[in-house]
Design an enzyme around this catalytic site. Structure first.
Site, PDB file in Angstrom:
ATOM      1  N   SER A 299       4.666   2.335   7.921  1.00  0.00           N
ATOM      2  CA  SER A 299       4.329   1.289   6.955  1.00  0.00           C
ATOM      3  C   SER A 299       5.498   1.011   6.015  1.00  0.00           C
ATOM      4  O   SER A 299       6.071   1.922   5.433  1.00  0.00           O
ATOM      5  CB  SER A 299       3.114   1.696   6.125  1.00  0.00           C
ATOM      6  OG  SER A 299       1.961   1.766   6.915  1.00  0.00           O
TER       7      SER A 299
ATOM      8  N   HIS B 249       0.817  -1.218   0.000  1.00  0.00           N
ATOM      9  CA  HIS B 249       0.000   0.000   0.000  1.00  0.00           C
ATOM     10  C   HIS B 249       0.850   1.268   0.000  1.00  0.00           C
ATOM     11  O   HIS B 249       0.340   2.355  -0.274  1.00  0.00           O
ATOM     12  CB  HIS B 249      -0.981  -0.005   1.183  1.00  0.00           C
ATOM     13  CG  HIS B 249      -0.372   0.317   2.510  1.00  0.00           C
ATOM     14  ND1 HIS B 249       0.095  -0.652   3.370  1.00  0.00           N
ATOM     15  CD2 HIS B 249      -0.155   1.501   3.134  1.00  0.00           C
ATOM     16  CE1 HIS B 249       0.558  -0.084   4.466  1.00  0.00           C
ATOM     17  NE2 HIS B 249       0.420   1.233   4.346  1.00  0.00           N
TER      18      HIS B 249
ATOM     19  N   ASP C 155      -0.119  -7.471   1.452  1.00  0.00           N
ATOM     20  CA  ASP C 155       0.508  -6.155   1.565  1.00  0.00           C
ATOM     21  C   ASP C 155       2.032  -6.195   1.419  1.00  0.00           C
ATOM     22  O   ASP C 155       2.734  -5.408   2.052  1.00  0.00           O
ATOM     23  CB  ASP C 155       0.128  -5.480   2.893  1.00  0.00           C
ATOM     24  CG  ASP C 155       0.239  -3.959   2.824  1.00  0.00           C
ATOM     25  OD1 ASP C 155       0.202  -3.413   1.708  1.00  0.00           O
ATOM     26  OD2 ASP C 155       0.357  -3.328   3.886  1.00  0.00           O
TER      27      ASP C 155
ATOM     28  N   GLY D 140       3.326   6.329   8.458  1.00  0.00           N
ATOM     29  CA  GLY D 140       4.716   6.613   8.119  1.00  0.00           C
ATOM     30  C   GLY D 140       5.625   5.439   8.413  1.00  0.00           C
ATOM     31  O   GLY D 140       6.687   5.284   7.814  1.00  0.00           O
TER      32      GLY D 140
ATOM     33  N   GLY E 297      -5.870  -6.412  -2.442  1.00  0.00           N
ATOM     34  CA  GLY E 297      -5.713  -5.439  -1.369  1.00  0.00           C
ATOM     35  C   GLY E 297      -5.850  -6.119  -0.022  1.00  0.00           C
ATOM     36  O   GLY E 297      -6.462  -7.176   0.101  1.00  0.00           O
ATOM     37  N   VAL E 298      -5.236  -5.518   1.000  1.00  0.00           N
ATOM     38  CA  VAL E 298      -5.221  -6.108   2.335  1.00  0.00           C
ATOM     39  C   VAL E 298      -6.629  -6.410   2.806  1.00  0.00           C
ATOM     40  O   VAL E 298      -7.502  -5.553   2.764  1.00  0.00           O
ATOM     41  CB  VAL E 298      -4.532  -5.160   3.337  1.00  0.00           C
ATOM     42  CG1 VAL E 298      -4.554  -5.764   4.731  1.00  0.00           C
ATOM     43  CG2 VAL E 298      -3.104  -4.890   2.901  1.00  0.00           C
TER      44      VAL E 298
END
Length: 367
Positions: free
Chosen positions: A222, A122, A152, A220, A271-272
């Site tokens: 991630s 993401h 992810d 931030g 997507g997650v």
């Protein structure tokens, strides 16, 4: 790099204090993301000495196996653990990077001498996108590669030549609940004055698709690394659970098992958590780093149709002032595909407001 230290903890446990309570006190004091930054700027207010159970009080001395999750029960063991964490922090900090792709900003970790970077899907958003990677204070051009959106996992590569500091990829399948781990990243985005933030915690759960820990994560972080007590990457920060202490990381094994697909630029998954990309907003522009100036507009995208151009400076979205890139990212995340959003921007000396029909991430994926 910013080090987390036990030296300023003021603990006066009685001889009957249990090991589990000692560990809980340590985690409560050091696992929150603001703790390290707070300690850096408030050392004058902290005591210079530490009062903990002495070796004679505890009845135990010598080395202990914190690799398997043992908790320190005396001053000697506490110092041993502190020294280990300091060694790991110095090693890991050199390879942990800030990543920016369009308006998205996150963290990552270099895992090869020639600049492969593991991060979260993401964060990079899609394959073959231009990106920048900040290693220390130096900035390098990069390209996004493959993504497994379901769990992810994302991979990217620094495209400029160089020999970069890197970490080894560990084996997440051997982890067990209770093991000590360290989480590193750029919470809140790149901050030159603060630098990296380090959090210490334990593994809570391990499956083929996720690692759960109590190392608190915020925006931030991630894409940043979760490392074991050898300093090897065993996970990548993905998302926050229902509670602050429930934090999800992508297992390192998920990267190694699909490395060829990721390195070749394959983009797969929904997507997650199986999110529907058709329900996620897309506007079609990127901004310059540390700026709200539009750098690129995707042809035939929602903002292109509304007339926005590179060089325009974003001011407001739906009447809300855009103060920085993270504020912009938050405001964009509140939009819904097909609705009309009002964007106010500046072009030269003129301030302009236009209506933009919001697109979807599924539209971008189809391009």
């Amino acid at each position: 790099p910013l080090m987390i230290s036990f030296a300023n903890l003021r603990l006066r446990p009685s001889p009957t204090l249990t090991t589990s309570l000692t560990a809980s006190l340590l985690l409560a004091l050091i696992s929150f993301p603001a703790m390290a930054a707070w300690a850096q700027t408030n050392t004058e207010a902290l005591p210079e000495t530490v009062s903990v159970a002495s070796d004679s009080e505890s009845g135990e001395t010598g080395s202990f196996d914190f690799f398997d999750g043992a908790a320190p029960i005396n001053l000697e063991q506490l110092r041993e653990m502190q020294d280990r964490f300091a060694e790991i922090a110095e090693k890991v900090g050199k390879a942990t990077v800030n990543v920016q792709v369009g308006i998205s900003q996150g963290s990552g970790v270099i895992v090869s001498r020639d600049g492969y970077v593991m991060t979260a899907a993401h964060v990079i958003g899609g394959a073959n996108r231009d990106a920048t990677v900040k290693v220390g204070t130096r900035e390098f051009k990069a390209k996004t590669l493959g993504l497994n959106r379901t769990i992810d996992a994302g991979l990217m590569k620094i495209t400029e030549a160089g020999r970069f500091p890197y970490l080894e990829i560990g084996e997440s399948g051997t982890l067990t609940p209770g093991q000590w781990v360290m989480a590193i990243g750029h919470p809140g985005g790149w901050d030159e004055d603060r630098g990296l933030v380090y959090r210490i915690g334990r593994v809570l759960q391990v499956t083929d698709s996720l690692i759960g820990s109590d190392c608190s994560l915020v925006g931030g972080d991630s894409g940043g690394p979760l490392v074991d007590m050898n300093g090897d990457v065993i996970g990548i920060h993905s998302r926050i659970g229902v509670r602050l202490r429930d934090n999800i990381h992508v297992p390192a094994d998920a990267f190694t098992e699909s490395w060829e697909d990721l390195a070749s630029g394959k983009d797969w998954g929904r997507g997650v958590g199986g999110r529907n990309r058709a329900n996620e907003p897309w506007m079609g522009f990127t901004i310059k780093r540390d700026s709200l100036e539009i750098e690129r507009v995707v042809p035939d995208s929602p903002v292109a149709k509304a007339g926005l151009q590179p060089g325009d400076v974003l001011l407001e979205l739906n009447g809300q002032k855009i103060s920085n890139a993270f504020r912009l990212q938050f405001l964009l995340s509140q939009l819904k595909p097909k609705e009309t959003a009002k964007i106010k921007y500046q072009r030269g000396d003129e301030k302009i407001e236009v209506d933009v029909i919001v697109g979807s991430q599924a539209e971008r994926d189809d391009r």
